[in-house]
Motif scaffolding. Structure first.
Motif, short mmCIF file in Angstrom:
data_model
loop_
_atom_site.label_atom_id
_atom_site.label_comp_id
_atom_site.label_asym_id
_atom_site.label_seq_id
_atom_site.Cartn_x
_atom_site.Cartn_y
_atom_site.Cartn_z
N UNK A 31 -68.44 57.38 44.91
CA UNK A 31 -67.42 56.07 44.12
C UNK A 31 -66.36 54.76 44.34
N UNK A 32 -66.79 54.38 44.12
CA UNK A 32 -66.54 53.00 44.34
C UNK A 32 -65.60 51.79 44.19
N UNK A 33 -64.99 51.20 44.24
CA UNK A 33 -64.34 49.85 43.71
C UNK A 33 -64.67 48.72 42.83
N UNK A 34 -64.27 48.33 41.80
CA UNK A 34 -64.80 47.27 41.86
C UNK A 34 -62.74 45.99 41.33
N UNK A 343 -47.36 50.05 41.63
CA UNK A 343 -49.19 50.58 41.68
C UNK A 343 -49.07 51.67 40.40
N UNK A 344 -50.34 51.86 40.54
CA UNK A 344 -50.27 52.86 39.19
C UNK A 344 -51.97 53.00 39.06
N UNK A 345 -51.84 54.07 38.56
CA UNK A 345 -53.53 54.74 38.45
C UNK A 345 -53.48 55.09 36.66
N UNK A 346 -54.08 55.03 35.99
CA UNK A 346 -54.42 56.12 34.72
C UNK A 346 -56.37 56.30 34.49
N UNK A 347 -56.06 57.17 34.04
CA UNK A 347 -57.63 57.89 33.57
C UNK A 347 -58.03 57.34 32.38
N UNK A 348 -59.80 56.82 32.89
CA UNK A 348 -59.99 56.38 31.35
C UNK A 348 -60.84 57.47 31.11
N UNK A 349 -60.30 56.96 29.08
CA UNK A 349 -60.58 58.58 28.26
C UNK A 349 -61.61 57.65 27.06
N UNK A 394 -61.22 55.36 36.33
CA UNK A 394 -59.59 54.98 36.83
C UNK A 394 -59.44 53.33 36.64
N UNK A 395 -58.28 53.24 35.49
CA UNK A 395 -57.84 51.89 35.96
C UNK A 395 -56.40 51.51 37.12
N UNK A 396 -56.58 50.21 37.51
CA UNK A 396 -55.41 50.49 38.55
C UNK A 396 -54.95 49.30 38.21
N UNK A 397 -53.23 49.38 38.17
CA UNK A 397 -52.63 48.16 37.52
C UNK A 397 -52.48 47.55 38.43
N UNK A 456 -44.50 37.04 39.55
CA UNK A 456 -45.00 37.17 37.91
C UNK A 456 -44.57 38.81 38.14
N UNK A 457 -43.67 38.85 36.81
CA UNK A 457 -43.28 40.29 36.64
C UNK A 457 -44.57 41.19 35.46
N UNK A 458 -45.17 40.50 35.27
CA UNK A 458 -45.84 41.84 33.80
C UNK A 458 -47.02 42.29 34.22
N UNK A 459 -46.93 43.39 33.81
CA UNK A 459 -48.29 44.32 34.16
C UNK A 459 -49.89 43.45 34.30
N UNK A 460 -50.76 44.36 34.86
CA UNK A 460 -52.18 43.18 34.62
C UNK A 460 -53.00 44.64 36.08
N UNK A 461 -54.43 44.72 35.39
CA UNK A 461 -55.24 45.34 35.47
C UNK A 461 -56.00 44.46 36.91
N UNK A 462 -55.60 45.82 38.42
CA UNK A 462 -56.31 44.56 39.68
C UNK A 462 -57.77 44.99 40.00
#
Length: 485
Positions: A31-34, A343-349, A394-397, A456-462
Motif C-alpha cells: 500500500x502507498x499513498x498519493x 476527514x473521511x474515506x470511501x472505497x473506489x468501485x 480508496x479516496x481520502x476526503x 474553506x468549508x467545501x469538500x475536497x479529495x486530499x
C-alpha cells in the motif's frame, strides 16, 4: 519555533497514522499513498450518480447531468499513480485532455488483450464451479444507451459484492475514528492536549468496540469470507485454463463502459462506496497544532508515503487566466498554528476492473507479440517501476478546513496575490480556494479570511490509498512456454 513547512510534514505523517487506524496498527501490505497537490474540490451534487445510481434520473436533462458528473469523476480516477509522486495540478488538468497520457482503463485493457494465458481444458465440474463464483460476484443489467437509445447490458457488482463494499466502507470509518482518537492522544502536548488524552483514557474501549463491531459486521453481513473465497477459487481454477476467464474479463470491461453524449464517447464507470459519503455521518474531526509532535517513525512515514513529499513549504497554483500552473516558495516560522479538518474515506468501485488478474501467475506478455510497449506493467522492485505499478482503492476526503495562524494567513495573502485572476491556491494536499480551468467541472472552493483564520468549508479529495502491484506479469516457472496461448 517550527516553520509552516515543518508543521505540514508533521501534519501529513499524523494524518497517515489516522488513516491506518492508529500508530499501533501495522502498515497495510503493498500500500502507498498519493497526495493531491492541491486537493480536488467536489460539490455534494458531483457525487449524485454514486448516491442515487447513474440511471436514476426521471428526465432527459437529469440523466445527462448524472452522466456528466460520472464522466468527470471517472476521468479524475482513471489515472495510474506513481510511487513517490503527487497527483499535482498538471496531472489533474491533463486527466480531462484528449492526450492526457495512458489511463488506467486503457492500460488494463491493453494488458488483457495482449496477455498470453495458460491453456488446459477444465473439467465440467471446474467450469461449473467457476460459473457459480462469477455469478456470485457480478451481474448484468439492461440499460438504455444514452447516445443510440438502444438497450445494452451493463456489468455491475452483485448484491453480495455491494454489501461487501458497504461493510468495508463502514469498517474504514470505524478504523479512521479509532486512529484519529489514538493519534490525537499520542501527539498531544501541554494543556491544550489534555482533552485528547482524557478522551482516549475514558473512551478507548468504545472506539475499540466500534472497530470490532464493524469487523464482525463485514464478515457476517458483508459476505467478506464468501467474496474472498470466490475470488480465491477463480484464481486457483483459472491457473489451469485462463482463456475462458480472460474472455469474460474482456466482456466485463466492455459492459462496464457508459456512453457520454457531450463527448460522443464512452467512459469506464467508476463510483464510490458509500455513495452518500458527502452527507454521511462517517466523518471524523482531526485537529493539529504547532505543539503536536510526529507520532510516525521515519521508516513508517517513508514506507506509507513511498518517499513522496507534497512540499508544504511551497504554495501551488492552478491554471489562471493565462493558463499557467506553478509553485512559489513561502516558508516562514510561526509562533502559533491550529488546523481543524473533517476527514473521511470511501472505497473506489470499478465494475469493469478485476485486479485479481494481476496476481494470477498463469499469464505473461511477449514483446512484439501483441505487447507493443517498452517495459512491463511492474518490475516488482522497491520502489517499483513500470507502466502500471498500482491503482487507487480508496479516496481520502476532507471538508470544513480551518487554519488559524497570523504567519500562515500572511503567507496565504502573498500566495493569493500571485495566483492571478481565476487561479487556485493550494498548500500541501489542501486546496484553499479556486477550482479547475477545464470545461467539465464547475466545482471550486471559496476561502473566508477573517483575521488570523482562514476557512474553506467545501469538500475536497486530499489523496488516494493505492494498492501496489508486485512483479507483473510473474508466471510460474514450472509452466512451459508452449502452454501459453
Amino acid at each position: 519555533m517550527p516553520t509552516i513547512g515543518e508543521l505540514g510534514k508533521t501534519l501529513l505523517d499524523n494524518i497517515g497514522v489516522v488513516l491506518r487506524g492508529g500508530p499501533d496498527q501495522p502498515l497495510p501490505p503493498q500500500t502507498f499513498l498519493t497526495w493531491c497537490r492541491p486537493g480536488i474540490p467536489l460539490m455534494p451534487e458531483d457525487l449524485d450518480f454514486a448516491e442515487n445510481g447513474i440511471f436514476s434520473a426521471q428526465t432527459a436533462e437529469g440523466q445527462k447531468m448524472l452522466a456528466n458528473h460520472a464522466f468527470s469523476f471517472a476521468n479524475l480516477m482513471d489515472y495510474i499513480p506513481s510511487v513517490g509522486a503527487n497527483y499535482d495540478n498538471a496531472a489533474q488538468e491533463a486527466s480531462y485532455a484528449a492526450k492526457g497520457g495512458m489511463r488506467l482503463s486503457e492500460m488494463y485493457h491493453e494488458i488483457l488483450k495482449a496477455s498470453k494465458v495458460v491453456h488446459h481444458e477444465l473439467t465440467e465440474e471446474e467450469q461449473a464451479r467457476l460459473k457459480r463464483c462469477r455469478d456470485f460476484l457480478e451481474t448484468t443489467t439492461k440499460v438504455q444507451d444514452l447516445m443510440s437509445g438502444e438497450m445494452t447490458e451493463q456489468s455491475q457488482p452483485s448484491a453480495a459484492v455491494r454489501a461487501y463494499d458497504n461493510a468495508m466502507a463502514e469498517w474504514l470509518i470505524a478504523r479512521t475514528n479509532r486512529g484519529n482518537k489514538l493519534a490525537a492522544a499520542q501527539a498531544a502536548t501541554g494543556a491544550a492536549g489534555l482533552p485528547a488524552v482524557a478522551d482516549w483514557n475514558a473512551n478507548h474501549e468504545v472506539y475499540e468496540m466500534q472497530l470490532d463491531l464493524a469487523t464482525r459486521k463485514w464478515a457476517a453481513e458483508g459476505y467478506r469470507n464468501m467474496v474472498d473465497q470466490a475470488r480465491a477459487i477463480i484464481d486457483q481454477t483459472t491457473l489451469r485454463n485462463m482463456a475462458l476467464w480472460k474472455q469474460s474479463l474482456l466482456e466485463r470491461y466492455a459492459k462496464g463502459r457508459v456512453a457520454h453524449i457531450d463527448s460522443g464517447s464512452t467512459f469506464p464507470y467508476t463510483t464510490l462506496v458509500p455513495g452518500n459519503v458527502a452527507k454521511s455521518r462517517g466523518w471524523t474531526t482531526y485537529t493539529h497544532t504547532h505543539e503536536h509532535r510526529s507520532i510516525s517513525t521515519h521508516q513508517e512515514s517513508t514506507t506509507w508515503n513511498a518517499g513522496a513529499g507534497v512540499g508544504f513549504g511551497l504554495w501551488s497554483f492552478g491554471a489562471n487566466a493565462s493558463g499557467e500552473s506553478h509553485d512559489m516558495g513561502i516558508d516562514v516560522n510561526t509562533n502559533s498554528f491550529t488546523l481543524s479538518v473533517e476527514l473521511a474515506q470511501a472505497v473506489v468501485v470499478r465494475p469493469w476492473f478485476y485486479p485479481e488478474f494481476f496476481v494470477n501467475r498463469g499469464w505473461t506478455l511477449r514483446p512484439g507479440d501483441g505487447w507493443n510497449f517498452d517495459g512491463v506493467p511492474s518490475d516488482g522492485a522497491n520502489p517499483p517501476s513500470g507502466l502500471l505499478v498500482g491503482f487507487p482503492t480508496q479516496v481520502i476526503l476532507a471538508r470544513n478546513l480551518t487554519i488559524t495562524s497570523e504567519e500562515f494567513a500572511s503567507s496565504y495573502d502573498q500566495a493569493s496575490s500571485r495566483a492571478g485572476g481565476g487561479g487556485s491556491v493550494g498548500w500541501g494536499p489542501f486546496r484553499l480556494s479556486g477550482g479547475y480551468s477545464h470545461s467539465e467541472s464547475s466545482s471550486s472552493l471559496t476561502v473566508d479570511r477573517r483575521g488570523a483564520s482562514i476557512t474553506s468549508n467545501g469538500m475536497q479529495i486530499l489523496g488516494f490509498v493505492n494498492h501496489m502491484l508486485g512483479k507483473t506479469p510473474d508466471p510460474l516457472p514450472s509452466i512451459p512456454a508452449t502452454d501459453f496461448a
